[in-house]
Scaffold this active site. Structure first.
Site, PDB file in Angstrom:
ATOM      1  N   THR A 189       0.808  -1.220   0.000  1.00 38.54           N
ATOM      2  CA  THR A 189       0.000   0.000   0.000  1.00 38.54           C
ATOM      3  C   THR A 189       0.837   1.264   0.000  1.00 38.54           C
ATOM      4  O   THR A 189       0.375   2.305  -0.467  1.00 38.54           O
ATOM      5  CB  THR A 189      -0.944   0.008   1.210  1.00 38.54           C
ATOM      6  OG1 THR A 189      -0.180  -0.113   2.416  1.00 38.54           O
ATOM      7  CG2 THR A 189      -1.928  -1.148   1.131  1.00 38.54           C
ATOM      8  N   CYS A 190       2.059   1.204   0.547  1.00 41.57           N
ATOM      9  CA  CYS A 190       2.888   2.409   0.561  1.00 41.57           C
ATOM     10  C   CYS A 190       3.321   2.800  -0.845  1.00 41.57           C
ATOM     11  O   CYS A 190       3.681   3.953  -1.088  1.00 41.57           O
ATOM     12  CB  CYS A 190       4.121   2.197   1.438  1.00 41.57           C
ATOM     13  SG  CYS A 190       4.038   3.066   3.011  1.00 41.57           S
ATOM     14  N   PHE A 191       3.340   1.822  -1.748  1.00 42.55           N
ATOM     15  CA  PHE A 191       3.827   2.081  -3.103  1.00 42.55           C
ATOM     16  C   PHE A 191       2.740   1.862  -4.153  1.00 42.55           C
ATOM     17  O   PHE A 191       3.039   1.844  -5.344  1.00 42.55           O
ATOM     18  CB  PHE A 191       5.038   1.189  -3.398  1.00 42.55           C
ATOM     19  CG  PHE A 191       6.124   1.307  -2.373  1.00 42.55           C
ATOM     20  CD1 PHE A 191       6.888   2.461  -2.282  1.00 42.55           C
ATOM     21  CD2 PHE A 191       6.359   0.285  -1.466  1.00 42.55           C
ATOM     22  CE1 PHE A 191       7.875   2.581  -1.324  1.00 42.55           C
ATOM     23  CE2 PHE A 191       7.346   0.399  -0.504  1.00 42.55           C
ATOM     24  CZ  PHE A 191       8.109   1.550  -0.429  1.00 42.55           C
TER      25      PHE A 191
END
Length: 812
Positions: free
Chosen positions: A779-781
């Site tokens: 989710t961070c990327f």
């Protein structure tokens, strides 16, 4: 010629964002002020911080040509070759203050390198004043806010204002010319570093052409492309992301204003952007809203009782009366009574449950539910007698169409549906489990007596240009029971009756305003620049807990009246609302660096490499404190055996404990309208949809702004992926978006503006994993790891399982 008596008071207030030369320790900074090599003064040492707050004053003898030099050193390294040098500023007195005329100036200067060319970082805030008549101990408390220079720091200005707490006027008493605006929510400065919140100017906006700021800190008002337009300031958050503050309108943006900036053009663009957001917000719905019909002006007459609910064909399930009944003869069951309406229609009263129904309890009517089997043909899923289902929830009524089809009326909300609220699920077996659960939960949730709209009206009158303050006054003055009455919104100076449109507009505008990081109550998360988290340093405003209770009431009010807020929070916030335990995975959206460090700690041998104890350092308004994570924690070393417990405690402290006071105030307001035991039927992803609604997602735009790694857009797997996504309904698409990006929110300008933890980050599909494994998300990327599945059916099956069975906001 130098005066024989001191004629200038220098206050070294604070530094912010000093360079950290050691990986696992903070410096112990102190400042040294010198004039001409003859007058030297040293501040006290502040332990373990990158943001020292001194607030110490020194009286000096100077003339207009004097050079004031202030250097910062690390005491721990002062005896080493570089003396622990952390930066220096040099100020020519005549450039910043007129000694003959007198004055008081606040300066914010970037720290500069020394001749050794060591890397330095951060800013220093000082105050120069020719007024030496006041006692030194009170000098810093009497700073003129009108001369305070906006700082890139988000942890310095509050330390000054916090030293002189004053009662904060309520939002309804706002005054743009208040003498102490920093204590008002519309003027609250941001309070912590690291933070991505906005630091408003204390006092009036910057004067045109930087007349005041140009002397003290040009760098904040210009960049590599030249000087910013009048009233604009450039800043960076703790993640290094550049953003811009428009002090003219008290707004922020990630986009640099053009050199030919025109305020009217900018206002027009903002209005256009707002209109896009408004349309997207008003199109948001929930599954129950999509399959059932709303009938606000439901009439209690027999003719309408024969009218089927509109939109019922959208339901995947049909519920029909079989016509198989037993004779309605004999005595009524114990506790039952038959009555007649004025129109002569018989109905039945169950005194046991204090409910009424049109259905004769002596008649055994069967409900048959239809769905589709694997071959796509209709088949009976369930058949059971109505009498075995128990009474309908309070406020519900069963009716028949003129074709004998059963439907249900919810008088609490004046809506109709084909779905029996008593059934665990009226959806066919081919529908994903999460969708069956969510719709079932919605029906149950909205049928509860605590969610019933009370008789009467709740009037809320607000001004569009003062909606935060007016709403605070209106909502906080009313009791919780009054807020449960029918909501009637009135915009000052506008004619119109609220049949839903005005209240939707109200919640849209209010959510934009009260969650604005400008007010320091919330800040942008580390994950992107549109999801929010509580600002742990919101206490710069002494009234902040009242505002959090107000915001909790607003969120509860929106859910109660079935409206949506145009705001989205980090996943951990929804977990906290449900009283669920947070995990290390949730840290990713709060502090990505800490998440990475804690993950490394878990995955590696730390013996002899790092020295940690069960304690953390926390800085609040310049004061650095050591907090034990467990009793005596500062004396308990972290080892390979107990590092799991350490990571768990750090995660809980960072996400929960630091904002516990604010969050409890928020929940106290929220639970006044929404009981905790009711909202707990949802999981955190469902709660996000309940608060923000489900958006219509443009798959073409999504596909257009997608990158591929290991795949080509023409590959069969990718073609099948987009084909599957197109066949999914809005809820399933939102679930996929949650799974891959951490939130169901789409940027205003579409997927091209999708953000990751390190800035703009397009949605990416990467070829990764074994064909027998499930897809994974980062989710961070904004990345989906998609194995090369052989067939379309396998891909859809695996993707559906990954999306519906994942407990958190992504698997990694």
């Amino acid at each position: 010629m130098t005066c024989s008596q001191p004629n200038l008071r220098v206050t070294i207030i604070a530094a912010d964002g000093l360079y950290k030369r050691d990986v696992f320790r903070f410096p112990d900074p102190f400042a040294v002020a010198t004039v001409g090599g003859e007058q030297t003064h040293t501040t006290s040492v502040i332990k373990k911080t990158l943001n020292p707050y001194w607030n110490e004053m020194f009286d000096l003898r100077v003339n207009e040509d004097s050079i004031l030099a202030i250097q910062i050193f690390d005491q721990k390294k002062f005896k080493k070759k570089d003396q622990g040098f952390l930066g220096v500023i040099n100020v020519r007195i005549g450039d910043v203050i007129d000694l003959q005329m007198g004055g008081d100036e606040m300066l914010t200067r970037d720290l500069k390198k020394s001749n050794d060319n060591l890397v330095v970082h951060g800013k220093l805030i000082i105050n120069l004043s020719t007024n030496l008549s006041t006692p030194n101990t009170n000098q810093a408390n009497g700073l003129h806010r009108s001369h305070m220079q906006p700082s890139t720091s988000s942890g310095l200005v509050p330390q000054v204002s916090a030293s002189t707490p004053q009662p904060s006027p309520g939002p309804s008493q706002a005054d743009p010319t208040a003498s102490n605006p920093s204590l008002h929510p519309q003027r609250v400065p941001s309070t912590t570093r690291p933070s991505s919140t906005i630091v408003p100017a204390n006092g009036p906006p910057a004067p045109p052409n930087g007349q005041q700021g140009s002397r003290t800190n040009l760098s904040s008002f210009e960049d590599s492309q030249g000087r910013l337009p009048a009233g604009w300031e450039r800043r960076e958050d703790n993640l290094g992301r550049t953003y811009y503050v428009d002090h003219n309108t008290r707004t922020t943006t990630w986009t640099r204003p053009s050199n030919n900036y025109n305020e009217q053009t900018s206002r027009t663009q903002r209005e256009a952007s707002m209109q896009l957001e408004r349309r997207a917000h008003q199109s948001r719905m929930l599954p129950e809203d999509r399959t059932g019909a709303s009938s606000p002006n439901l009439q209690e007459n027999q003719q309408q009782a024969q009218t089927p609910p509109a939109g019922g064909s959208a339901s995947a399930v049909s519920m029909m009366a079989t016509g198989a009944t037993t004779a309605g003869t004999g005595e009524l069951p114990p506790g039952w009574e038959q009555r007649t309406t004025p129109e002569g229609r018989p109905y039945f009263v169950d005194h046991n449950t204090r409910t009424t129904t049109w259905v004769d309890p002596r008649r055994q009517q069967y409900i048959r539910m239809y769905g589709q089997n694997a071959n796509g043909t209709n088949t009976t899923i369930q058949q059971q007698p109505v009498s075995q289902l128990g009474p309908l929830p309070s406020g519900w009524e069963m009716r028949l169409t003129n074709t004998a089809r059963v439907y249900f009326v919810d008088h609490n909300t004046k809506t109709t549906t084909w779905d029996d609220p008593r059934l665990p699920s009226s959806l066919d077996q081919g529908v994903p489990q999460y969708k069956r659960d969510f719709r079932r939960k919605l029906i149950y949730f909205r049928s509860q007596p605590a969610l019933r709209i009370m008789s009467g009206q709740c009037h809320v009158k607000v001004r569009r240009n003062n909606i935060f303050e007016d709403s605070y006054a209106e909502i906080m003055r009313q009791s919780a029971s009054d807020l449960k009455k029918r909501l009637m919104i009135k915009f000052d100076g506008e004619d119109g009756l609220d049949y839903g449109g005005l209240s939707r507009e109200f919640f849209f505008l209010l959510s934009h305003e009260m969650f604005n990081p400008f007010y320091c109550l919330f800040e942008y998360s580390a994950h992107d620049n549109y999801t929010l988290q509580i600002n742990p340093h919101s206490g710069v405003n002494p009234e902040h807990l009242n505002y959090f209770k107000f915001i909790g009431r607003v969120v509860g009010l929106a859910i109660f009246h079935r409206r949506f807020l145009d705001s989205f929070f980090i996943g951990a916030f929804y977990k906290m609302m449900l009283r669920k335990k947070v995990s290390l995975q949730d840290m990713e959206g709060v502090d990505e660096d800490l998440h990475r460090n804690l993950t490394w700690t878990l995955d590696n041998d730390i013996e002899g490499i790092i020295e940690l104890t069960f304690a953390v350092d926390d800085e609040k308004f310049g004061e650095r404190r050591t907090i034990d994570l467990k009793p005596g924690g500062r004396d308990i070393p972290v080892t390979n055996e107990n590092k799991g417990e350490y990571v768990e405690l750090v995660t809980e402290w960072k996400i929960v404990k630091r904002v516990e006071e604010q969050f409890n105030a928020f929940m106290s307001g929220f639970n006044e309208l929404i009981p905790a035991d009711l909202v707990n039927v949802f999981d955190e992803r469902e709660l996000e949809l309940l608060i923000g609604g489900i958006a219509d997602i443009d798959v073409d735009d999504w596909k257009k702004h997608t990158d591929y790694r290991g795949y080509q857009e023409s590959d069969e797997v990718i073609q099948n992926f987009w084909k599957i996504v197109r066949t999914w309904d809005a809820e399933q698409k939102s679930r996929l978006l949650q799974f891959t990006t951490g939130t169901s929110r789409i940027p205003v300008n579409g997927f091209k503006d999708l953000q990751g933890s390190d800035g703009p980050r397009r949605f990416t599909i990467e070829k990764s994993g074994d064909p027998g494994a499930l897809p994974k998300s980062h989710t961070c990327f904004n990345r989906l790891d998609l194995p090369p599945y052989k067939t379309n059916d396998v891909l859809e099956h695996k993707l559906s399982i990954a999306v519906e069975e994942t407990l958190g906001f992504g698997q990694e």
